[in-house]
Write an enzyme that holds these catalytic residues in place. Structure first.
Site, PDB file in Angstrom:
ATOM      1  N   GLU A   1       2.737  -4.424  16.450  1.00 41.40           N
ATOM      2  CA  GLU A   1       2.864  -5.651  17.244  1.00 41.40           C
ATOM      3  C   GLU A   1       4.306  -6.165  17.214  1.00 41.40           C
ATOM      4  O   GLU A   1       4.867  -6.396  16.138  1.00 41.40           O
ATOM      5  CB  GLU A   1       1.912  -6.711  16.681  1.00 41.40           C
ATOM      6  CG  GLU A   1       1.853  -7.987  17.476  1.00 41.40           C
ATOM      7  CD  GLU A   1       0.911  -8.999  16.838  1.00 41.40           C
ATOM      8  OE1 GLU A   1       1.049 -10.195  17.138  1.00 41.40           O
ATOM      9  OE2 GLU A   1       0.053  -8.596  16.025  1.00 41.40           O
TER      10      GLU A   1
ATOM     11  N   LYS B   1      -4.719  -6.377   9.263  1.00 49.88           N
ATOM     12  CA  LYS B   1      -3.410  -6.550   9.893  1.00 49.88           C
ATOM     13  C   LYS B   1      -2.402  -6.856   8.799  1.00 49.88           C
ATOM     14  O   LYS B   1      -2.640  -7.714   7.943  1.00 49.88           O
ATOM     15  CB  LYS B   1      -3.451  -7.695  10.908  1.00 49.88           C
ATOM     16  CG  LYS B   1      -2.101  -8.029  11.534  1.00 49.88           C
ATOM     17  CD  LYS B   1      -2.271  -9.093  12.605  1.00 49.88           C
ATOM     18  CE  LYS B   1      -0.940  -9.621  13.091  1.00 49.88           C
ATOM     19  NZ  LYS B   1      -1.089 -10.569  14.207  1.00 49.88           N
TER      20      LYS B   1
ATOM     21  N   LYS C   1       1.471  -7.981   7.740  1.00 52.00           N
ATOM     22  CA  LYS C   1       2.758  -8.576   8.094  1.00 52.00           C
ATOM     23  C   LYS C   1       3.874  -7.823   7.353  1.00 52.00           C
ATOM     24  O   LYS C   1       3.782  -7.596   6.143  1.00 52.00           O
ATOM     25  CB  LYS C   1       2.785 -10.053   7.719  1.00 52.00           C
ATOM     26  CG  LYS C   1       1.857 -10.925   8.545  1.00 52.00           C
ATOM     27  CD  LYS C   1       2.349 -11.081   9.973  1.00 52.00           C
ATOM     28  CE  LYS C   1       1.546 -12.132  10.724  1.00 52.00           C
ATOM     29  NZ  LYS C   1       2.074 -12.344  12.101  1.00 52.00           N
TER      30      LYS C   1
ATOM     31  N   LYS D   1      -2.482 -15.192  22.946  1.00 49.10           N
ATOM     32  CA  LYS D   1      -2.738 -16.334  22.076  1.00 49.10           C
ATOM     33  C   LYS D   1      -2.842 -17.574  22.944  1.00 49.10           C
ATOM     34  O   LYS D   1      -1.992 -17.816  23.802  1.00 49.10           O
ATOM     35  CB  LYS D   1      -1.608 -16.508  21.051  1.00 49.10           C
ATOM     36  CG  LYS D   1      -1.501 -15.380  20.037  1.00 49.10           C
ATOM     37  CD  LYS D   1      -0.320 -15.611  19.101  1.00 49.10           C
ATOM     38  CE  LYS D   1      -0.204 -14.509  18.075  1.00 49.10           C
ATOM     39  NZ  LYS D   1       1.017 -14.662  17.234  1.00 49.10           N
TER      40      LYS D   1
END
Length: 327
Positions: A201, A148, A150, A246
């Protein structure tokens, strides 16, 4: 049986500074709730998040106010009726499940009547940095099955080209943390598709995501900040293809499990994510591995040192928690 609540905060230094589009972290500041009943003790950990107007002091105060309720022997479902979703409820929800497991001698997945968790692939995160540093990190992770990344709105394609070159066989997902405009999303998405990125995302602000209704994305878009609980699902229709669950948003595993099932019924895929925290915070989320397409529970890997008896991470996989850690 009398239940006694205690709550405290802890700071866990990170191995290296971790940056996203909103800023840089050098430590994980967590809040731990413990519930004692005779010789059994249940624990839960949460991460107060400024994006949702949470502070460590405020979350500790919110948990402490539930002391009388905890002493009455409240269960997880009544707790969800008494407290709003968020980090504070997550810590208490986890502590109650852990306590019940310790008292009954059963694992939490048996108490919930869900499948026993198995080792699952978890994303390993590359924080925001220069293209060169992100490429170097990708080379270090080249054998990792799922990465993943950022991002912010700068050097998006060059960064991802460098990461793809550094990790040519890894699956890739990206997280701009609301930092793109809809025009930037339209510009970047085809290029990212070409590089094999499988999911984006929360690219645009959750408060201003109506433009997604008319945007046909070549890559599935996942709601993170735009989805906290089941009550948010209706407003996601036509905008998102997936939700990132989450536990600090849902207010614990109890709501997270219900949200995962409801999301599926609404035609949405599921991702299970985390804040930066220790294995104690990740442990309940591992129970959702059967219900999601992407698992992102690598928070402890960002720490200089994890909690004792922590989760086992091995070759890009996360293993279920031991009973001595949680549940």
């Amino acid at each position: 049986m009398t239940q006694k609540l205690s709550v405290f905060d802890e700071a866990w230094p990170l191995e290296r500074p971790f940056a996203i589009s909103r800023g840089v972290k050098t430590e994980a500041h967590v809040v731990v709730a413990e519930i004692q009943a005779d010789q059994a003790k249940g624990r839960g950990e949460c991460v107060p998040y400024a994006r949702y107007d949470e502070t460590v002091h405020g979350v500790i105060e919110q948990i402490s106010k539930q002391s009388d309720l905890i002493e009455t022997g409240v269960d997880n479902y009544k707790l969800a009726q008494q407290m709003p979703a968020g980090a504070a409820r997550n810590a208490l929800d986890a502590a109650l499940w852990d306590l019940r497991a310790k008292i009954t001698g059963q694992r939490v997945w048996d108490l919930l009547e869900i499948p026993e968790p198995l080792p699952c692939v978890t994303a390993t995160t590359i924080g925001l940095a220069s293209t060169e540093k992100m490429a170097a990190r990708a080379q270090e992770l080249c054998s990792t099955p799922l990465i993943k990344v950022k991002l912010d709105s700068e050097e998006v394609v060059p960064r991802m080209e460098a990461i793809r070159a550094g990790a040519p066989t890894s699956r890739l997902i990206v997280d701009p943390n609301e930092s793109w405009s809809i025009d930037e999303l339209a510009l970047f998405a085809p290029e990212l598709k070409h590089l094999g990125v499988e999911m984006i995302e929360q690219p645009v602000s959750a408060k201003n995501d109506s433009a997604l209704l008319s945007f046909e994305s070549p890559i599935p878009i996942c709601a993170d900040e735009a989805c906290h609980t089941i009550s948010d699902l209706a407003k996601l229709a036509g905008k998102y293809h997936m939700v990132n669950i989450k536990l600090d948003k849902t207010g614990g595993l109890t709501e997270a499990l219900a949200l995962s099932l409801a999301a599926k019924k609404n035609g949405l895929h599921v991702m299970v994510g985390c804040m930066v925290a220790t294995s104690l915070a990740m442990a309940p989320g591992t129970l959702l591995g059967h219900f999601c397409e992407f698992l992102d529970l690598d928070g402890p890997l960002l720490l200089a040192k994890d909690r004792g008896k922590g989760l086992v991470f091995e070759n890009g996989y996360i293993h279920p928690p031991s009973s001595s850690l949680w549940g």
